[in-house]
Design a protein around this motif. Structure first.
Motif, short mmCIF file in Angstrom:
data_model
loop_
_atom_site.label_atom_id
_atom_site.label_comp_id
_atom_site.label_asym_id
_atom_site.label_seq_id
_atom_site.Cartn_x
_atom_site.Cartn_y
_atom_site.Cartn_z
N ASP A 268 0.92 -1.09 -0.19
CA ASP A 268 0.27 0.30 0.29
C ASP A 268 1.07 1.32 -0.21
N PRO A 269 1.16 1.57 -1.38
CA PRO A 269 2.07 2.97 -1.11
C PRO A 269 1.97 4.09 -0.09
N ALA A 270 0.41 4.39 0.73
CA ALA A 270 0.20 5.88 1.76
C ALA A 270 1.37 5.46 2.53
N VAL A 271 0.79 3.81 2.99
CA VAL A 271 1.57 3.00 3.82
C VAL A 271 3.28 2.86 4.04
N ASP A 272 3.36 2.03 3.09
CA ASP A 272 4.58 1.94 2.75
C ASP A 272 5.80 2.00 2.30
N ASP A 273 5.23 3.35 1.14
CA ASP A 273 6.49 4.24 0.77
C ASP A 273 7.41 4.62 2.01
N LEU A 274 8.43 4.01 1.59
CA LEU A 274 9.63 4.81 2.64
C LEU A 274 10.04 6.69 1.80
N GLY A 275 10.19 6.51 0.58
CA GLY A 275 10.04 7.73 -0.21
C GLY A 275 11.96 8.21 0.23
N VAL A 276 12.01 6.73 -0.14
CA VAL A 276 13.70 6.48 0.02
C VAL A 276 14.34 5.27 -1.17
N THR A 277 14.75 6.21 -2.07
CA THR A 277 15.21 5.29 -3.50
C THR A 277 16.38 4.67 -3.30
N LEU A 278 16.42 3.49 -3.30
CA LEU A 278 18.61 2.74 -3.16
C LEU A 278 18.93 2.92 -4.76
N ARG A 279 20.18 3.00 -4.44
CA ARG A 279 20.96 2.99 -5.69
C ARG A 279 20.99 1.89 -6.19
N THR A 280 21.22 1.90 -7.92
CA THR A 280 21.13 -0.01 -8.13
C THR A 280 22.08 -0.34 -7.49
N ALA A 281 22.88 -0.35 -7.09
CA ALA A 281 23.84 -1.45 -6.90
C ALA A 281 23.32 -2.15 -5.43
N ASP A 282 23.35 -1.28 -4.38
CA ASP A 282 22.69 -1.77 -3.50
C ASP A 282 21.07 -2.66 -3.88
N ALA A 283 20.30 -2.31 -4.73
CA ALA A 283 19.04 -2.00 -4.94
C ALA A 283 19.62 -3.66 -5.86
N LEU A 284 20.27 -3.92 -5.91
CA LEU A 284 20.86 -4.79 -6.97
C LEU A 284 21.31 -6.29 -5.60
N ASP A 285 21.97 -5.57 -4.70
CA ASP A 285 22.50 -5.94 -3.88
C ASP A 285 21.02 -7.08 -3.11
N LEU A 286 20.22 -5.83 -2.15
CA LEU A 286 18.99 -6.73 -1.68
C LEU A 286 18.50 -7.52 -2.69
N ALA B 169 12.02 -2.06 -4.62
CA ALA B 169 13.62 -1.24 -4.43
C ALA B 169 14.13 -1.34 -5.85
N LEU B 170 14.49 -2.92 -6.61
CA LEU B 170 15.34 -2.56 -7.69
C LEU B 170 14.82 -2.09 -9.37
N VAL B 171 13.14 -2.35 -9.26
CA VAL B 171 12.43 -1.22 -10.07
C VAL B 171 12.31 -0.19 -10.47
N ALA B 172 12.27 0.53 -8.74
CA ALA B 172 12.42 1.86 -8.00
C ALA B 172 13.62 2.14 -8.70
N ALA B 173 14.70 1.72 -8.21
CA ALA B 173 16.28 1.94 -8.01
C ALA B 173 15.72 2.19 -10.15
#
Length: 71
Positions: A10-28, A60-64
């Protein structure tokens, strides 16, 4: 009979407003795949945990990637 519904995201609740760097999102994402790859498909709790963990890392990866592409 009514069934309660709570969405996985639910974007209203779950969106943290922070986007990881692509390398960090890929690692995650890689860590989530590694963590959940041996989950027992007959264990309901393990499958819920895997679904949530993988969905979060994929989101997180798609957002990055979107941020990197300027979308």
């Amino acid at each position: 009979m009514s069934t309660s519904h709570l969405p996985l995201y639910d974007p209203a609740v779950d969106d943290l407003g922070v986007t990881l760097r692509t390398a960090d999102a890929l690692d995650l994402a890689r860590k989530a795949l590694d963590k959940h790859s041996s989950a027992n498909v007959h264990d309901h709790s393990a499958m819920i945990g895997a679904a949530v963990g993988l969905e979060m890392s994929l989101r997180a990866l798609v957002a990055a990637l979107d941020k990197e592409a300027g979308r």
